[in-house]
Design a protein around this motif. Structure first.
Motif, short mmCIF file in Angstrom:
data_model
loop_
_atom_site.label_atom_id
_atom_site.label_comp_id
_atom_site.label_asym_id
_atom_site.label_seq_id
_atom_site.Cartn_x
_atom_site.Cartn_y
_atom_site.Cartn_z
N GLY A 193 0.79 -1.23 0.00
CA GLY A 193 0.00 0.00 0.00
C GLY A 193 0.81 1.27 0.00
N CYS A 194 1.98 1.25 -0.64
CA CYS A 194 2.81 2.48 -0.67
C CYS A 194 2.79 3.09 -2.06
CB CYS A 194 4.23 2.19 -0.23
SG CYS A 194 5.18 1.16 -1.35
N GLN A 195 3.10 4.36 -2.11
CA GLN A 195 3.35 5.07 -3.36
C GLN A 195 4.87 5.20 -3.47
OE1 GLN A 195 0.98 6.20 -5.69
NE2 GLN A 195 -0.33 4.86 -4.44
N LEU A 196 5.45 4.48 -4.43
CA LEU A 196 6.90 4.43 -4.55
C LEU A 196 7.43 5.62 -5.34
CD1 LEU A 196 9.60 2.97 -4.17
CD2 LEU A 196 9.09 1.66 -6.25
N VAL A 197 8.34 6.36 -4.72
CA VAL A 197 9.05 7.43 -5.43
C VAL A 197 10.20 6.76 -6.18
CG1 VAL A 197 10.28 9.62 -5.20
CG2 VAL A 197 8.41 9.08 -3.63
N ASN A 198 9.97 6.50 -7.44
CA ASN A 198 10.90 5.72 -8.24
C ASN A 198 11.88 6.65 -8.96
OD1 ASN A 198 12.18 3.98 -10.15
ND2 ASN A 198 10.44 2.57 -9.97
N VAL A 199 13.09 6.72 -8.44
CA VAL A 199 14.09 7.63 -9.01
C VAL A 199 14.75 7.05 -10.25
CG1 VAL A 199 14.55 8.74 -6.79
CG2 VAL A 199 15.89 6.74 -7.46
N LEU A 200 14.43 5.81 -10.58
CA LEU A 200 14.95 5.20 -11.80
C LEU A 200 14.06 5.47 -13.00
CD1 LEU A 200 16.11 1.78 -10.32
CD2 LEU A 200 17.51 3.79 -10.78
N SER A 201 12.74 5.36 -12.80
CA SER A 201 11.80 5.63 -13.88
C SER A 201 11.29 7.06 -13.88
CB SER A 201 10.61 4.67 -13.79
OG SER A 201 9.88 4.88 -12.59
N GLY A 202 11.58 7.79 -12.80
CA GLY A 202 11.16 9.19 -12.73
C GLY A 202 9.68 9.35 -12.52
N VAL A 217 4.01 -4.82 6.42
CA VAL A 217 3.73 -3.46 6.89
C VAL A 217 2.84 -2.78 5.88
CG1 VAL A 217 4.73 -1.20 7.39
CG2 VAL A 217 5.91 -3.27 8.16
N ASP A 218 1.69 -2.31 6.34
CA ASP A 218 0.78 -1.56 5.47
C ASP A 218 1.17 -0.09 5.52
OD1 ASP A 218 -1.25 -0.40 4.07
OD2 ASP A 218 -2.87 -1.07 5.38
N ALA A 219 1.63 0.44 4.39
CA ALA A 219 2.09 1.84 4.34
C ALA A 219 0.93 2.83 4.38
CB ALA A 219 2.92 2.07 3.09
N GLY A 220 -0.28 2.34 4.16
CA GLY A 220 -1.44 3.24 4.23
C GLY A 220 -1.41 4.38 3.23
N GLY A 221 -0.85 4.15 2.06
CA GLY A 221 -0.80 5.18 1.03
C GLY A 221 0.35 6.15 1.17
N ARG A 222 1.21 5.95 2.15
CA ARG A 222 2.36 6.84 2.31
C ARG A 222 3.36 6.63 1.17
NH1 ARG A 222 1.00 5.30 7.55
NH2 ARG A 222 0.68 7.04 9.01
N PHE A 223 4.35 7.51 1.13
CA PHE A 223 5.31 7.51 0.03
C PHE A 223 6.61 6.84 0.47
CE2 PHE A 223 2.29 10.86 -0.69
CZ PHE A 223 2.06 10.81 -2.05
N ASP A 229 5.20 10.72 5.19
CA ASP A 229 3.75 10.96 5.20
C ASP A 229 3.26 11.62 3.92
OD1 ASP A 229 3.62 9.83 7.70
OD2 ASP A 229 3.62 11.74 8.78
N ASP A 230 4.07 12.57 3.41
CA ASP A 230 3.66 13.30 2.21
C ASP A 230 4.91 13.84 1.52
OD1 ASP A 230 4.28 16.09 3.22
OD2 ASP A 230 2.79 15.49 4.71
#
Length: 583
Positions: free
Chosen positions: A31-40, A66-72, A341-342
């Motif tokens: 449940g995370c939003q991945l900040v993907n620095v490889l694909s931008g 671990v449930d990230a709850g939509g965090r980044f 968180d954001d």
């Protein structure tokens, strides 16, 4: 190459099994939003981790979920240029302070302690940083001493550089290359010793340090080897260095803050050529605001996209320093993960270093061993600070708020009884740099405007780069007492007024670092700040007076500086007279 090679068949076999989901992972973050620095991009993902590395994305069996709850989810942050000594913390205590903020690795230049203790100081830092959850990479100090116009406690030779960068060196896994080549005038003058130091690092990364250098002189400097610069303070300066292939390290420290000026240069097309670095960071700033997470937050606030800002504190730095498997979240990368968180505040929710929750790591405060006392100045008395008057004006070091560059001013001196004196009414304090390593008796005398002193004196043994004893004050007796106080306690900071010690912060590790815990240091620094406020003029107090003062002896940063040998005109790279004769 970003990912490390596998040379162990058994390990490779196990990792394939884990990546296929045949063997349970250690950790699955869902449940995370991945900040993907490889694909931008930022995309939804579940991230599996085992044996300290990322296995991949998807639904995996795992021992812990671990449930990230939509965090980044971001890669762990790397600081590409920092002097640990400037935090006043030992390596273990620094790690304890920054790891919870998501810092997974730092590239440090220990030239502060090297200027005091030589190679033994670097090896002290290497030994103190072993087996910590945060990785300490080291760039071998290139400029010890930084210039010929000051007296350091020791010297680093080309032979030292070659030995400590060799493959069989005991700390070889931490040694990356040659640290900031600050003596750019020496490089351009083809100084044999300076060029021999660069040659000794052949094949390794070489960091630069060339404030305001431009044109053919910059071309020549880059051709000599340096591939980065963290000293840009102006947009056009950074643009030229970017165009000429340098990795531009945007510095945002406690007193040196360049993000606001340089952020407009960062575009989607060139962002990969930038890194965020802290250089010199106040320990109280770290505790209150964080470390690299705070720099990323500021970068976003200045208009840089969140993905680019995170990349500037992770993969960009890892690639420049040739650190395979660091700086991203993808299969095979080390599992350094920061859940925020954001993407505005970058408030940290959870941190994993090498796949281990930072809360489960051994980050208890521990005191470090203290080397022998390094305070060895010649005798200091009030007479040490007397400045006989001469005809004409005096050259004055003018502080520039938020920068370590200074202005070279010429002002009418305040005179009495044949002496040039401080003038608190014009925020004009007397400044002295006292050689403290070899009892030579060298004392450089001058004036500074901008410290806000109205009474008494302040002193410190953190004074870049040779870390001699630096004192600023409005009367000679208090300046002498401040110098004597720090000599007695083994180094640190102090405030003196009317012959009384108002506050002392002891830094017994080479006169640069505390041997204890951040909480204790924070209390001492708060008391020191209160003491400084009591001797400063209302409305004129410096936000970081002791850090600002520490850079007043940095003879490689324009325009005007003071060392134990006298006043330095950085532009001409020469010692000059304090008084300017009337024409």
């Amino acid at each position: 190459m970003d990912k490390p090679p596998f040379d162990d068949v058994a390990r490779l076999t196990r990792r394939i099994s884990l990546a296929l989901g045949e063997t349970p992972a250690d950790l699955l973050i869902t449940g995370c939003q991945l900040v993907n620095v490889l694909s931008g991009e930022i995309h939804a993902a579940s991230v599996a981790v085992a044996d300290g590395v990322v296995l991949g994305f998807g639904d995996y069996p795992a021992r812990e979920v671990v449930d990230a709850g939509g965090r980044f989810l971001c890669p762990g942050f790397l600081d590409g240029h920092i002097h640990i000594e400037s935090t006043l913390l030992s390596p273990p205590e620094f790690a304890r302070a920054v790891a919870p903020h998501g810092t997974c690795a730092v590239v440090c230049d220990p030239h502060e302690i090297a200027n005091v203790m030589g190679p033994a100081g670097i090896e002290y830092m290497l030994a103190a940083s072993r087996n910590l959850p945060l990785t300490f990479y080291v760039m071998m100090s290139s400029c010890v001493p930084a210039t010929h116009m000051e007296t350091s406690g020791a010297a680093i030779t080309p032979q030292d550089i070659r030995r400590m960068l060799a493959a069989d060196y005991p700390f070889a896994d931490q040694m990356l290359g040659l640290a900031e080549v600050m003596n750019y005038p020496g490089v351009l003058a083809r100084d044999p010793l300076m060029l021999a130091k660069i040659a000794a690092a052949r094949g390794r990364v070489v960091d630069g340090h060339a404030p305001l250098l431009t044109g053919k002189r910059l071309n020549a400097y880059i051709l000599a080897g340096p591939g980065s610069d963290h000293e840009c303070t102006r947009l056009e300066e950074a643009r030229e260095k970017l165009r000429k292939g340098m990795q531009v390290m945007i510095r945002e420290g406690s007193t040196e803050q360049n993000l606001a000026d340089l952020a407009p240069l960062v575009t989607p097309e060139n962002a990969w050529r930038f890194s965020l670095v802290s250089d010199d960071r106040d320990p109280v700033d770290i505790k209150k605001h964080g470390h690299m997470n705070e720099l990323v937050r500021r970068a976003v606030a200045h208009g840089i996209s969140p993905v680019a800002a995170v990349a500037m504190a992770s993969i960009n730095t890892a690639r420049y320093f040739r650190l395979p498997g660091r700086g991203a979240v993808a299969p095979g990368y080390r599992a350094d993960l920061v859940l925020v968180d954001d993407l505005e505040t970058f408030a940290v929710s959870r941190v994993w270093l090498g796949g281990r929750d930072v809360r489960d790591l051994n980050l208890a405060c521990r005191e470090v061993p203290v080397p022998n006392n390094t305070m060895r100045p010649a005798q200091v008395t009030p007479e040490t600070f007397r400045i006989p008057a001469k005809p004409g004006r005096v050259r004055v070091i003018g502080l520039v708020p938020g920068q370590i560059v200074t202005r070279g001013l010429t002002l009418e001196p305040r005179l009495a009884d044949g002496l040039a004196l401080a003038d608190p009414g014009r925020d004009l304090a007397k400044l002295a740099v006292i050689e403290r390593h070899h009892a030579t008796g060298n004392v450089g005398l001058g004036f500074v405007q901008g410290l806000g002193l109205a009474a008494g004196a302040i002193a410190g043994t953190v004074s870049h780069d040779s870390h001699n004893l630096i004192v600023a004050g409005v009367n000679d007796a208090d300046m002498a007492f401040a110098a004597q106080t720090l000599t007695k306690v083994g180094g640190g900071f102090c405030v003196v007024k009317d012959g009384r010690i108002l506050a002392v912060v002891e830094l017994p590790v080479a006169g640069l670092m505390s041997a204890g815990c951040l909480d204790e240091l924070e209390k001492s620094l708060a008391y020191l700040g209160g003491a400084y406020a009591s001797v400063s003029a209302p409305g004129k107090a410096d936000a970081h007076p002791f850090m600002s003062m520490s850079f007043l002896s940095l003879a490689v940063i324009p325009e005007l500086k003071l060392t134990d040998k006298g006043l330095v005109d950085v532009e001409s790279f020469s010692l000059i007279d304090l008084f300017v004769a009337e024409s």
